[in-house]
Scaffold this motif. Structure first.
Motif, mmCIF file in Angstrom:
data_model
loop_
_atom_site.group_PDB
_atom_site.id
_atom_site.type_symbol
_atom_site.label_atom_id
_atom_site.label_comp_id
_atom_site.label_asym_id
_atom_site.label_seq_id
_atom_site.Cartn_x
_atom_site.Cartn_y
_atom_site.Cartn_z
ATOM 1 N N VAL A 161 11.770 -6.981 -9.531
ATOM 2 C CA VAL A 161 11.418 -6.017 -10.571
ATOM 3 C C VAL A 161 10.548 -4.882 -10.043
ATOM 4 O O VAL A 161 10.397 -3.854 -10.702
ATOM 5 C CB VAL A 161 10.688 -6.704 -11.750
ATOM 6 N N LEU A 162 9.963 -5.044 -8.866
ATOM 7 C CA LEU A 162 9.056 -4.033 -8.323
ATOM 8 C C LEU A 162 9.819 -2.984 -7.526
ATOM 9 O O LEU A 162 10.854 -3.281 -6.923
ATOM 10 C CB LEU A 162 8.002 -4.697 -7.436
ATOM 11 N N PRO A 163 9.327 -1.738 -7.477
ATOM 12 C CA PRO A 163 10.038 -0.670 -6.749
ATOM 13 C C PRO A 163 10.161 -0.980 -5.264
ATOM 14 O O PRO A 163 9.208 -1.447 -4.627
ATOM 15 C CB PRO A 163 9.144 0.563 -6.980
ATOM 16 N N PHE A 164 11.337 -0.702 -4.696
ATOM 17 C CA PHE A 164 11.569 -0.954 -3.281
ATOM 18 C C PHE A 164 10.800 0.014 -2.387
ATOM 19 O O PHE A 164 10.730 -0.185 -1.169
ATOM 20 C CB PHE A 164 13.062 -0.865 -2.960
ATOM 21 N N ALA A 165 10.236 1.064 -2.951
ATOM 22 C CA ALA A 165 9.440 2.005 -2.158
ATOM 23 C C ALA A 165 8.077 1.430 -1.807
ATOM 24 O O ALA A 165 7.373 1.981 -0.972
ATOM 25 C CB ALA A 165 9.268 3.327 -2.910
ATOM 26 N N PHE A 166 7.683 0.319 -2.446
ATOM 27 C CA PHE A 166 6.439 -0.367 -2.126
ATOM 28 C C PHE A 166 6.741 -1.489 -1.136
ATOM 29 O O PHE A 166 7.797 -2.127 -1.196
ATOM 30 C CB PHE A 166 5.811 -0.994 -3.371
ATOM 31 N N ASP A 167 5.808 -1.762 -0.228
ATOM 32 C CA ASP A 167 6.023 -2.864 0.711
ATOM 33 C C ASP A 167 6.180 -4.188 -0.029
ATOM 34 O O ASP A 167 7.017 -5.020 0.332
ATOM 35 C CB ASP A 167 4.891 -2.946 1.736
ATOM 36 N N TYR A 168 5.415 -4.380 -1.079
ATOM 37 C CA TYR A 168 5.502 -5.605 -1.890
ATOM 38 C C TYR A 168 6.871 -5.693 -2.554
ATOM 39 O O TYR A 168 7.489 -6.767 -2.611
ATOM 40 C CB TYR A 168 4.389 -5.554 -2.935
ATOM 41 N N GLY A 169 7.377 -4.564 -3.049
ATOM 42 C CA GLY A 169 8.682 -4.547 -3.687
ATOM 43 C C GLY A 169 9.820 -4.755 -2.708
ATOM 44 O O GLY A 169 10.754 -5.522 -2.964
ATOM 45 N N GLN A 170 9.772 -4.074 -1.560
ATOM 46 C CA GLN A 170 10.840 -4.215 -0.572
ATOM 47 C C GLN A 170 10.881 -5.629 -0.020
ATOM 48 O O GLN A 170 11.953 -6.159 0.292
ATOM 49 C CB GLN A 170 10.627 -3.206 0.566
ATOM 50 N N ASN A 171 9.718 -6.261 0.106
ATOM 51 C CA ASN A 171 9.684 -7.620 0.646
ATOM 52 C C ASN A 171 10.378 -8.623 -0.258
ATOM 53 O O ASN A 171 10.762 -9.713 0.193
ATOM 54 C CB ASN A 171 8.238 -8.049 0.917
ATOM 55 N N GLN A 172 10.563 -8.283 -1.552
ATOM 56 C CA GLN A 172 11.346 -9.160 -2.429
ATOM 57 C C GLN A 172 12.729 -9.381 -1.841
ATOM 58 O O GLN A 172 13.273 -10.495 -1.867
ATOM 59 C CB GLN A 172 11.489 -8.541 -3.821
ATOM 60 N N LEU A 173 13.318 -8.296 -1.331
ATOM 61 C CA LEU A 173 14.623 -8.387 -0.667
ATOM 62 C C LEU A 173 14.521 -9.149 0.647
ATOM 63 O O LEU A 173 15.244 -10.128 0.888
ATOM 64 C CB LEU A 173 15.163 -6.987 -0.368
ATOM 65 N N LEU A 174 13.620 -8.673 1.507
ATOM 66 C CA LEU A 174 13.616 -9.133 2.893
ATOM 67 C C LEU A 174 13.230 -10.600 3.029
ATOM 68 O O LEU A 174 13.859 -11.349 3.787
ATOM 69 C CB LEU A 174 12.676 -8.252 3.723
ATOM 70 N N SER A 175 12.205 -11.037 2.295
ATOM 71 C CA SER A 175 11.786 -12.436 2.427
ATOM 72 C C SER A 175 12.819 -13.390 1.837
ATOM 73 O O SER A 175 13.046 -14.488 2.364
ATOM 74 C CB SER A 175 10.418 -12.652 1.767
ATOM 75 N N THR A 176 13.477 -12.974 0.755
ATOM 76 C CA THR A 176 14.508 -13.835 0.158
ATOM 77 C C THR A 176 15.698 -13.957 1.090
ATOM 78 O O THR A 176 16.251 -15.061 1.265
ATOM 79 C CB THR A 176 14.948 -13.270 -1.200
ATOM 80 N N TRP A 177 16.123 -12.853 1.683
ATOM 81 C CA TRP A 177 17.247 -12.915 2.623
ATOM 82 C C TRP A 177 16.867 -13.671 3.888
ATOM 83 O O TRP A 177 17.703 -14.352 4.478
ATOM 84 C CB TRP A 177 17.740 -11.507 2.947
#
Length: 511
Positions: free
Chosen positions: A200-216
Motif C-alpha cells: 500500500v505504500l508508494p514505491f518511491a519510498f525505500d520502505y514502499g519499494q522494499n515491499q516488493l523486493l523483500s517479498t520476492w
C-alpha cells in the motif's frame, strides 16, 4: 553489527528467479504473474529500455501509481544496465520537474493525465513515454534480455528524499544496498514462499519499494494497491488472504477504526511500521484487533534503508522502543563528546555497514555532511550515515528515539522540508515571509502549520494562499493551518527566530 553472515549479493533483477516458477509473484488487477512470467516480462521491458536508451547508467524515471510497469521497473532497469528513479505519484509538477532535471533522466514514463500537467522544458532532456506504450512493448516483445551480471556496487536506483533545507536530494543505492535490504527484512520478518504482501505504500519510498523486493527475495507474492479509503485496504486483505501489511502511523490510526471481518483480521501474520513512532494506545489497539499478527515497529532513513526493529515479543513491554539493529546493520550512539554514549545517555544515531548508501546524487557537499567516517570503535568501519537523530540506549541494548536535530517535519508518513513549503508560499506572491513548523497531531504525526506575513493586501493573501498552495504542492505538504503575523520575531543573528516562533505557535495551538 549483526553476527549474521551476509548472503551472496546478486544483481537485483535476479529476485525474479527466487520463487517457484509456477508460484504467484505479482497479483495485478487484470492478471496474476507467476515467477516465470515475472522474469519474462522483466526481460521484455529491459530489452525495450535498451532499445530506447542505449547508454549504460542512464536514468529512467517513473511517475506512476502501482501499475505493472511500476512494479517491473526496479528490476528491469537493472537488467538493462540503467538506473531507476521512482517519483512519488503524489508529487506535482514543480517537484517532478526538479527531480527529472536533477537526475538528468533520459526517459520519463508516466500516464497521460500526469504528463499533461508538465510544462514546456520540464523534461526537455528526456524521452517522454506514456505508460501504455511501455506495456504494449512488453506484451508484443520477441526479444527477452536474460538475467544480468551487474556488479554489487553498481548504481541501481536513486530515491529522492527531502532534506531539512532545500529541494529533495537523490540517495544513490547500489545493487548490494537493495539486495541486502531485501534479504535483511525477509529474514527478520520471517517471510516465506506462502506469504502474500499487500503493497500500500508508494514505491518511491525505500520502505514502499522494499515491499516488493523483500517479498520476492522470500519467494512470496505481492499485491499492489492504490487505495482511496482505508476500507479499500480491509477489502484487499480479505480478498487476497494477505499475511503481511506495512503502513505508517496515520494509516494505522485509520485502519484500527475500521470494521474488520474476522477472517481478514485473522489472515494477517505480520504488521510492520515505520515513518514515525507508534503510540502506546495504537500499539494496544493493533494487538487487540490483530491478535494473530506479530507487530514490528521499525526505524529507518533512506540513506541507510533501515536501521532498527523491535522484536514483536518486546512490543507489549517496550511499546516506545525502536529496538535493535537489523541484520547487516551496525548501529552506534555517539555522545556529544564524540565518545560512545553510555546506557541512558542521549546521543546521535550513527549507522555503518553494507546498507549505507553511496551518497547523494551529484551533491558532494551534502554527501560530506551526512556520510562521514564511522566512529573509531565501529566494528565495520568505513563510511557511516550520521543521522542527526537523537536516541538513547537502555541497559538491555534497546534504543529509544528522542528527537530530530534538524527541522524536518514528518507528516502522514512523509518527510517534508520546511523550506520547500516556505519557498512555495513566497512564490505565490502573496507572502513576504513564511516559516513552516511541525506541530504534534494525533492523526498525522505532525501537522504542518505555516506562519506568514502578507506581502500586500492581507485580506487577499489570507483568502488566496491555501488555494494557491493546493495547486502547487502535493496534499501532504499543504499547511493545515496558516497563522498570520504583521512581523516575524528576529533573533540575535538577524534571522527569523524559528525556535521562539515554534514555541509561541505550539503554546497557542495547545492553549
Amino acid at each position: 553489527m549483526s553476527a549474521d553472515p551476509e548472503p551472496t549479493v546478486l544483481p537485483l533483477d535476479h529476485l525474479a528467479l527466487r520463487g517457484d516458477p509456477d508460484a504467484d509473484a505479482l497479483v495485478l488487477r487484470d492478471r496474476v504473474l507467476s515467477y516465470k512470467e515475472l522474469n519474462r516480462r522483466i526481460g521484455a521491458l529491459a530489452a525495450w529500455l535498451c532499445a530506447q536508451v542505449p547508454d549504460p547508467g542512464a536514468r529512467i524515471a517513473t511517475w506512476l501509481p502501482k501499475t505493472e510497469i511500476a512494479c517491473l521497473m526496479p528490476l528491469a532497469a537493472v537488467r538493462a544496465g540503467l538506473v531507476h528513479v521512482p517519483v512519488n505519484p503524489l508529487l506535482k509538477r514543480a517537484q517532478v520537474a526538479h527531480i527529472i532535471g536533477d537526475c538528468g533522466a533520459a526517459m520519463l514514463v508516466s500516464n497521460k493525465a500526469r504528463l499533461a500537467t508538465l510544462e514546456a522544458g520540464d523534461a526537455a532532456q528526456a524521452i517522454v513515454v506514456e505508460e501504455g506504450e511501455a506495456r504494449n512493448a512488453v506484451d508484443a516483445a520477441t526479444e527477452i534480455l536474460p538475467p544480468s551480471g551487474e556488479t554489487a556496487d553498481r548504481l541501481a536506483a536513486i530515491l529522492y528524499t527531502s532534506g531539512s533545507t532545500g529541494r529533495p536530494k537523490g540517495v544513490m543505492l547500489s545493487n548490494a544496498n537493495l539486495w541486502l535490504g531485501a534479504a535483511s527484512v525477509a529474514g527478520y520478518l520471517g517471510v516465506g514462499p506462502h506469504d502474500r504482501t499487500l503493497a500500500v505504500l508508494p514505491f518511491a519510498f525505500d520502505y514502499g519499494q522494499n515491499q516488493l523486493l523483500s517479498t520476492w527475495y522470500a519467494g512470496g507474492a505481492v499485491v499492489p494497491l492504490d487505495y482511496l479509503m482505508p476500507r479499500d485496504v480491509v477489502k484487499a486483505v480479505a480478498k487476497h488472504a494477505i499475511t503481511t501489511l506495512a503502513a505508517v502511523p496515520p494509516l494505522w490510526v485509520q485502519l484500527v477504526e475500521q470494521d474488520w471481518p474476522q477472517d481478514a483480521a485473522g489472515s494477517l501474520r505480520r504488521l510492520t511500521n515505520s515513518g514515525g513512532a507508534l503510540t502506546p494506545d495504537l500499539v494496544r489497539a493493533l494487538r487487540t484487533l490483530f491478535p494473530a499478527a506479530d507487530l514490528y515497529p521499525m526505524y529507518g532513513l533512506t540513506e541507510a534503508f533501515r536501521s532498527t526493529y523491535l522484536d514483536p515479543s518486546l512490543v507489549d513491554t517496550h511499546p516506545t522502543s525502536i529496538g535493535k539493529a537489523i541484520p547487516f546493520a551496525e548501529i552506534m550512539v555517539v555522545a556529544d563528546s564524540g565518545k560512545e554514549a553510555a546506557p541512558g545517555e542521549e546521543g546521535e544515531l550513527v549507522h555503518a555497514g553494507p546498507l549505507v548508501a553511496q551518497g547523494y546524487w551529484q551533491d558532494a557537499e551534502r554527501t560530506a555532511e551526512r556520510f562521514r567516517p564511522a566512529p573509531p570503535w565501529s566494528r565495520h568501519g568505513g563510511l557511516a550515515v550520521w543521522s542527526g537523530d537523537r536516541v538513547r540506549r537502555d541497559g538491555d541494548g534497546l534504543l529509544y528515539f528522542v528527537g530530530r536535530r534538524d527541522a524536518m517535519i514528518k507528516t502522514s508518513g512523509n518527510r517534508v522540508s520546511p523550506q520547500e513549503v516556505e519557498d512555495a508560499a513566497v512564490a505565490t506572491g502573496l507572502v513576504a515571509e513564511a516559516v513552516a513548523i511541525g506541530v504534534a497531531d494525533p492523526a498525522l504525526g505532525q501537522a504542518i502549520h505555516l506562519v506568514a506575513r502578507a506581502s500586500g493586501d492581507p485580506a487577499k493573501a489570507e483568502a488566496g494562499l491555501v488555494p494557491a498552495l493546493t495547486r502547487m504542492l502535493p496534499n501532504f505538504m499543504v499547511p493545515r493551518m496558516v497563522h498570520w503575523r504583521q512581523a516575524m520575531p528576529i533573533g540575535p543573528n538577524g534571522k527569523i527566530d524559528r525556535v521562539a516562533l515554534a514555541a509561541q505557535l505550539r503554546e497557542q495551538v495547545n492553549a
